[in-house]
Design a protein around this motif. Structure first.
Motif, PDB file in Angstrom:
ATOM      1  N   VAL A   6       3.107 -32.336  93.786  1.00 30.35           N
ATOM      2  CA  VAL A   6       3.858 -31.798  92.643  1.00 30.35           C
ATOM      3  C   VAL A   6       5.274 -31.404  93.054  1.00 30.35           C
ATOM      4  N   LYS A   8       9.233 -30.437  91.348  1.00 28.05           N
ATOM      5  CA  LYS A   8      10.002 -30.080  90.155  1.00 28.05           C
ATOM      6  C   LYS A   8      11.466 -29.983  90.541  1.00 28.05           C
ATOM      7  N   VAL A  49       3.633 -24.898  86.207  1.00 30.33           N
ATOM      8  CA  VAL A  49       3.070 -26.249  86.201  1.00 30.33           C
ATOM      9  C   VAL A  49       1.554 -26.183  86.071  1.00 30.33           C
ATOM     10  N   ASP A  55       6.363 -29.401  82.908  1.00 28.16           N
ATOM     11  CA  ASP A  55       5.931 -30.695  83.407  1.00 28.16           C
ATOM     12  C   ASP A  55       6.612 -30.950  84.749  1.00 28.16           C
ATOM     13  N   GLU A  60       0.845 -34.779  90.174  1.00 29.19           N
ATOM     14  CA  GLU A  60      -0.152 -34.552  89.132  1.00 29.19           C
ATOM     15  C   GLU A  60      -0.824 -33.196  89.304  1.00 29.19           C
ATOM     16  N   THR A  69      -0.480 -33.435  83.406  1.00 22.04           N
ATOM     17  CA  THR A  69       0.732 -34.252  83.412  1.00 22.04           C
ATOM     18  C   THR A  69       0.618 -35.453  82.485  1.00 22.04           C
TER      19      THR A  69
END
Length: 235
Positions: A6, A8, A49, A55, A60, A69
């Motif tokens: 993950v 961001k 998240v 998102d 994922e 997701t």
């Protein structure tokens, strides 16, 4: 529940800010997981998240058997409402509603009859030690008491995931420990995952697992808490 790769990011090019840099994490049921680290290290982004509020740019997040997701807007909103409870630093209580009315709000949103919702909420207030203050307004409660109402509200619909973002930050040390004790006593269940973001090392002994973060990544995970708390080697 698990996170896989993950990431961001905000912005592009030289203005790009990496909030999460490819996080892998397993979140177990039946434990109180503490997410710790300095301000700005990505803790709040990570739980956002996990809770489906943000998102990821990549990766994922599988929560309660669902891949968030890949979940659309309205479906994700409904999923959060049914399965996730939130406790924040600010209590966000409605000032004109009593403690029991505030605590039953998630049930009313879900369509419960008002009388039935109030009874269920009253039971949660009893569980967090506020049975005698059910008809008090937020202005008549201390900060610690207001946070107890917020905990009752977060748990009233029996969520499978409880996410707490700095729930003790606005409280004095003793009230903070009382709130953490209540989260551990009332919220932790075999079929529920509980994640608490905190920078307060004084409450580390309430956790079953400590996830340490810095610069958008996980540095290490500590496990092995005993009833006496974390031993010297665990800090």
């Amino acid at each position: 529940m698990s996170l896989r790769g993950v990431a961001k990011e905000y912005g592009t090019g030289e203005a790009k800010v990496v909030a999460l840099g490819g996080v892998d994490l397993e979140i177990p049921y039946g434990e109180l997981v503490l997410l710790v680290g300095p301000s700005g290290c990505g803790k709040t982004t990570l739980i956002s998240v996990v809770a489906g509020l943000l998102d990821p740019t990549r990766g994922e997040a599988e929560v309660l058997g669902h891949n968030l997701t890949r979940m659309g807007g309205t479906r994700k909103v409904n999923f959060r409402g049914a399965n996730i409870g939130f406790v924040f630093q600010q209590y966000n209580l409605l000032p004109t509603m009593t403690a029991v009315e505030n605590a039953c709000v998630p049930l009313l949103i879900a369509g419960w009859p008002r009388k039935k919702a109030l009874v269920k909420a009253a039971g949660l207030l009893e569980a967090v030690g506020l049975g005698g203050r059910a008809n008090s307004l937020p202005s008549q409660l201390s900060g610690g008491q207001q946070q107890r109402v917020a905990i009752a509200r977060a748990l009233v619909h029996e969520p499978r995931l409880l996410v707490c973002d700095e729930p003790t930050a606005a409280l004095d040390a003793q009230s903070g420990r009382t709130v953490m004790g209540l989260i551990r006593q009332v919220a932790v269940q075999p079929d529920r995952a509980v994640i608490v973001v905190t920078h307060d090392s004084r409450v580390y002994d309430f956790g079953d697992r400590i996830v340490e973060m810095s610069d958008g990544k996980i540095d290490r995970i500590k496990t092995g808490r005993t009833e006496a708390g974390w031993n010297a080697a665990g800090h």
